[in-house]
Design a protein around this motif. Structure first.
Motif, PDB file in Angstrom:
ATOM      1  N   LEU A 125       0.802  -1.225   0.000  1.00  0.00           N
ATOM      2  CA  LEU A 125       0.000   0.000   0.000  1.00  0.00           C
ATOM      3  C   LEU A 125       0.831   1.269   0.000  1.00  0.00           C
ATOM      4  O   LEU A 125       0.300   2.363  -0.240  1.00  0.00           O
ATOM      5  N   HIS A 126       2.120   1.162   0.302  1.00  0.00           N
ATOM      6  CA  HIS A 126       2.973   2.358   0.341  1.00  0.00           C
ATOM      7  C   HIS A 126       4.370   1.988  -0.149  1.00  0.00           C
ATOM      8  O   HIS A 126       4.890   0.936   0.221  1.00  0.00           O
ATOM      9  N   PRO A 127       5.005   2.842  -0.948  1.00  0.00           N
ATOM     10  CA  PRO A 127       6.323   2.485  -1.492  1.00  0.00           C
ATOM     11  C   PRO A 127       7.433   2.450  -0.443  1.00  0.00           C
ATOM     12  O   PRO A 127       8.438   1.770  -0.637  1.00  0.00           O
ATOM     13  N   ALA A 128       7.281   3.199   0.649  1.00  0.00           N
ATOM     14  CA  ALA A 128       8.294   3.193   1.709  1.00  0.00           C
ATOM     15  C   ALA A 128       8.018   2.051   2.676  1.00  0.00           C
ATOM     16  O   ALA A 128       6.965   2.013   3.320  1.00  0.00           O
ATOM     17  N   PHE A 129       8.967   1.126   2.811  1.00  0.00           N
ATOM     18  CA  PHE A 129       8.738  -0.067   3.629  1.00  0.00           C
ATOM     19  C   PHE A 129       8.468   0.282   5.088  1.00  0.00           C
ATOM     20  O   PHE A 129       7.602  -0.318   5.728  1.00  0.00           O
ATOM     21  N   THR A 130       9.191   1.264   5.649  1.00  0.00           N
ATOM     22  CA  THR A 130       8.979   1.597   7.055  1.00  0.00           C
ATOM     23  C   THR A 130       7.566   2.106   7.309  1.00  0.00           C
ATOM     24  O   THR A 130       6.991   1.864   8.372  1.00  0.00           O
ATOM     25  N   VAL A 131       6.983   2.787   6.334  1.00  0.00           N
ATOM     26  CA  VAL A 131       5.610   3.280   6.484  1.00  0.00           C
ATOM     27  C   VAL A 131       4.614   2.136   6.331  1.00  0.00           C
ATOM     28  O   VAL A 131       3.715   1.948   7.162  1.00  0.00           O
ATOM     29  N   SER A 132       4.762   1.350   5.273  1.00  0.00           N
ATOM     30  CA  SER A 132       3.803   0.268   5.026  1.00  0.00           C
ATOM     31  C   SER A 132       3.861  -0.789   6.126  1.00  0.00           C
ATOM     32  O   SER A 132       2.839  -1.390   6.481  1.00  0.00           O
ATOM     33  N   PHE A 133       5.047  -1.010   6.676  1.00  0.00           N
ATOM     34  CA  PHE A 133       5.166  -2.005   7.733  1.00  0.00           C
ATOM     35  C   PHE A 133       4.480  -1.532   9.018  1.00  0.00           C
ATOM     36  O   PHE A 133       4.036  -2.351   9.825  1.00  0.00           O
ATOM     37  N   GLN A 134       4.367  -0.223   9.202  1.00  0.00           N
ATOM     38  CA  GLN A 134       3.615   0.282  10.344  1.00  0.00           C
ATOM     39  C   GLN A 134       2.128  -0.035  10.218  1.00  0.00           C
ATOM     40  O   GLN A 134       1.437  -0.215  11.225  1.00  0.00           O
ATOM     41  N   TYR A 135       1.619  -0.104   8.987  1.00  0.00           N
ATOM     42  CA  TYR A 135       0.242  -0.567   8.797  1.00  0.00           C
ATOM     43  C   TYR A 135       0.096  -1.988   9.333  1.00  0.00           C
ATOM     44  O   TYR A 135      -0.890  -2.340   9.996  1.00  0.00           O
ATOM     45  N   VAL A 136       1.089  -2.804   9.028  1.00  0.00           N
ATOM     46  CA  VAL A 136       1.087  -4.199   9.487  1.00  0.00           C
ATOM     47  C   VAL A 136       1.089  -4.253  11.010  1.00  0.00           C
ATOM     48  O   VAL A 136       0.327  -5.010  11.625  1.00  0.00           O
ATOM     49  N   LEU A 137       1.927  -3.434  11.621  1.00  0.00           N
ATOM     50  CA  LEU A 137       2.044  -3.437  13.076  1.00  0.00           C
ATOM     51  C   LEU A 137       0.758  -2.963  13.745  1.00  0.00           C
ATOM     52  O   LEU A 137       0.385  -3.457  14.816  1.00  0.00           O
ATOM     53  N   GLY A 138       0.077  -2.010  13.134  1.00  0.00           N
ATOM     54  CA  GLY A 138      -1.206  -1.561  13.675  1.00  0.00           C
ATOM     55  C   GLY A 138      -2.228  -2.673  13.715  1.00  0.00           C
ATOM     56  O   GLY A 138      -2.976  -2.831  14.708  1.00  0.00           O
ATOM     57  N   VAL A 139      -2.284  -3.487  12.670  1.00  0.00           N
ATOM     58  CA  VAL A 139      -3.198  -4.626  12.643  1.00  0.00           C
ATOM     59  C   VAL A 139      -2.782  -5.663  13.692  1.00  0.00           C
ATOM     60  O   VAL A 139      -3.633  -6.277  14.350  1.00  0.00           O
ATOM     61  N   ALA A 140      -1.471  -5.849  13.894  1.00  0.00           N
ATOM     62  CA  ALA A 140      -0.991  -6.800  14.892  1.00  0.00           C
ATOM     63  C   ALA A 140      -1.434  -6.387  16.299  1.00  0.00           C
ATOM     64  O   ALA A 140      -1.812  -7.243  17.115  1.00  0.00           O
ATOM     65  N   VAL A 141      -1.388  -5.099  16.595  1.00  0.00           N
ATOM     66  CA  VAL A 141      -1.855  -4.612  17.899  1.00  0.00           C
ATOM     67  C   VAL A 141      -3.334  -4.960  18.091  1.00  0.00           C
ATOM     68  O   VAL A 141      -3.750  -5.432  19.155  1.00  0.00           O
ATOM     69  N   ALA A 142      -4.132  -4.744  17.052  1.00  0.00           N
ATOM     70  CA  ALA A 142      -5.569  -5.029  17.140  1.00  0.00           C
ATOM     71  C   ALA A 142      -5.825  -6.506  17.408  1.00  0.00           C
ATOM     72  O   ALA A 142      -6.669  -6.865  18.255  1.00  0.00           O
ATOM     73  N   PHE A 143      -5.092  -7.399  16.732  1.00  0.00           N
ATOM     74  CA  PHE A 143      -5.285  -8.833  16.954  1.00  0.00           C
ATOM     75  C   PHE A 143      -4.805  -9.244  18.344  1.00  0.00           C
ATOM     76  O   PHE A 143      -5.368 -10.154  18.968  1.00  0.00           O
ATOM     77  N   GLY A 144      -3.762  -8.596  18.856  1.00  0.00           N
ATOM     78  CA  GLY A 144      -3.312  -8.892  20.210  1.00  0.00           C
ATOM     79  C   GLY A 144      -4.371  -8.577  21.242  1.00  0.00           C
ATOM     80  O   GLY A 144      -4.608  -9.349  22.179  1.00  0.00           O
ATOM     81  N   VAL A 145      -5.042  -7.438  21.066  1.00  0.00           N
ATOM     82  CA  VAL A 145      -6.122  -7.063  21.986  1.00  0.00           C
ATOM     83  C   VAL A 145      -7.261  -8.073  21.903  1.00  0.00           C
ATOM     84  O   VAL A 145      -7.780  -8.549  22.926  1.00  0.00           O
ATOM     85  N   LEU A 146      -7.671  -8.426  20.696  1.00  0.00           N
ATOM     86  CA  LEU A 146      -8.767  -9.382  20.520  1.00  0.00           C
ATOM     87  C   LEU A 146      -8.423 -10.751  21.100  1.00  0.00           C
ATOM     88  O   LEU A 146      -9.260 -11.395  21.751  1.00  0.00           O
ATOM     89  N   GLY A 147      -7.207 -11.214  20.862  1.00  0.00           N
ATOM     90  CA  GLY A 147      -6.797 -12.522  21.376  1.00  0.00           C
ATOM     91  C   GLY A 147      -6.790 -12.567  22.892  1.00  0.00           C
ATOM     92  O   GLY A 147      -7.207 -13.555  23.500  1.00  0.00           O
ATOM     93  N   THR A 148      -6.316 -11.497  23.520  1.00  0.00           N
ATOM     94  CA  THR A 148      -6.269 -11.448  24.982  1.00  0.00           C
ATOM     95  C   THR A 148      -7.673 -11.491  25.579  1.00  0.00           C
ATOM     96  O   THR A 148      -7.943 -12.244  26.524  1.00  0.00           O
TER      97      THR A 148
END
Length: 447
Positions: free
Chosen positions: A190-213
């Motif tokens: 979704l974004h040409p800069a890896f550090t930016v696009s990977f933050q999208y990934v990390l945001g989703v990971a936070v959401a799944f961590g909350v749901l799993g807990t």
């Protein structure tokens, strides 16, 4: 777990009953499997890409190796106290705490690029330092909770069905391993800069961590938890080491060598794709008169390769667990060890093409065939109420020895050559596999 409850699981009829009997999906194991899915999704969306994230934030190849070694330290140190805690307070509360800590770790990774460089007492702290900090937190559920997850499966499953019970949790977990990297690949695109696009990934990971807990805390039935005594410090560790079932020792030696080999190169798999082969995927698809261009960067393509690996894993794990009930656990575990051992030399010597990489990572997926049987072979000999500590002791020993593997691999990668690092890793893995084949013992419930 009473015999009556186990029997009820066997007596269910219909398609759902057949499914539950095949996968040994008692209620507690099912809840655990769902939690595993959530946390594994978050961890696998992020963890396999973290070496590339580190390099993008300014780290060297040797630092990437040190990052892997810190992960090995965590894997060695966390399981034993985690297992002792779960035996003491029960799996439900232990896993809830571990889940919250892991979610916090994902958040630290998310914020890392915006924190630094920072000068502190004359020392400049680079942004990649925070990736190490986040790792200390993010691996809590995976490593602290290891003993608890083993104990839940053991108390909910008959001895002769342990491999099938672990196959159920591993199927859920490895489904997340399939979905996570592919979802990450989509988000990275979704974004040409890896550090930016990977933050999208990390945001989703936070959401799944909350749901799993939340899910595991509300749904898990703690009434069947078996609680052990309080933690007795180093004396307890020494006693647990002495009391480890003797049948585990040959498995431990072979497993340690195989994991040491894998640890030497594991964190560099993504860099082989993105930095050495620099292989992506580009094609054009025509559907109903419309033409669609697909152009994947090496980082995104790596996510799809992990998806291929996990797809193969999902296809082979449950059949392999069923096969273990006929041929025993040892041959199935040995097959997984052999693929672990050979994969590094296969990867580093393969043609640098997209098609070749797909085949190589499909081969890698076969290593997971032995994973449910491997876990059954570890926890099977443990007495009821001690599954967490036996598992923690096993992983304490194995992962302590494996600690320097990534640093060694990082040194060879940075100062000798990637080819040498991967070849030495394969040799060590083959030795470990051979040792287990010669000296490994079968769990009597499968003999």
């Amino acid at each position: 777990m009473t015999q009556e409850r186990v029997g009820q699981g066997r007596d269910e009829s219909g398609a759902l009953g057949t499914f539950r009997r095949f996968f040994a999906l008692e209620r507690d194991v099912l809840v655990l499997s769902l939690a595993m899915f959530a946390f594994s999704l978050g961890f696998q969306m992020t963890n396999r890409f973290l070496p590339e994230y580190l390099v993008a934030l300014g780290a060297s190849g040797f630092v990437v190796g040190l990052f892997g070694t810190v992960g090995n330290v965590i894997s060695a140190v966390y399981p034993y106290p985690g297992g002792a805690i779960s035996d003491r307070i029960g799996s439900r509360y232990a896993l809830t705490v571990f889940g919250l800590v892991s979610t916090l770790g994902f958040a630290v990774w998310l914020l890392a690029p915006g924190v630094g460089p920072v000068s502190l007492a004359g020392v400049t702290i680079q942004p990649w330092i925070w990736i190490f900090v986040g790792l200390l937190l993010a691996q809590a559920w995976k490593s602290f909770g290891l003993g608890a997850t083993f104990a839940v499966v053991k108390q909910a499953t008959e001895p002769s069905r342990l491999a099938a019970g672990f196959a159920s949790t591993e199927t859920f977990r490895r489904t997340a391993f399939l979905v996570g990297p592919v979802l990450a690949a989509v988000l990275i695109g979704l974004h040409p800069a890896f550090t930016v696009s990977f933050q999208y990934v990390l945001g989703v990971a936070v959401a799944f961590g909350v749901l799993g807990t939340i899910a595991q805390h509300l749904l898990y039935d703690a009434s069947e938890d078996t609680l052990g005594g309080s933690f007795a410090g180093l004396d307890r560790i020494r006693r647990d080491l002495r009391e480890m079932p003797t049948t585990l020792r040959p498995l431990l030696v072979g497993d340690t060598l195989v994991r040491f080999a894998n640890g030497m190169v594991y964190v560099f798999f993504v860099l082989v794709i993105t930095r050495i082969y620099q292989v992506g995927f580009a094609t054009r698809i025509s559907v109903a008169g419309f033409s669609y261009a697909i152009d994947l960067s090496p980082e995104a393509f790596f996510g799809y390769l992990l998806g291929v690996e996990m797809l193969v894993a999902l296809l082979v794990m449950a059949p392999a667990a069923k096969a273990a009930e006929r041929v025993g656990l040892k041959p199935v575990v040995a097959l997984g060890f052999a693929v672990y051992a050979l994969f590094p030399v296969v990867l580093i010597n393969a043609p640098g093409t997209a098609a070749a990489m797909v085949l190589v990572f499909a081969f890698s997926g076969l290593r997971f065939a032995g994973l449910p049987s491997h876990k059954a072979l570890i926890v099977g000999p443990a007495q009821q109420g001690t599954g967490g500590r036996v598992t923690g002791t096993y992983y304490l020993l194995r992962n302590t020895i494996v600690i320097p593997s990534a640093a060694l691999g990082g040194y060879l990668w940075e100062f000798v050559s990637p080819e040498v690092a991967f070849t030495i890793a394969a040799v060590v893995g083959v030795i470990g596999t051979g040792y287990f084949l010669v000296f490994g013992e079968e769990f009597e419930a499968y003999a």
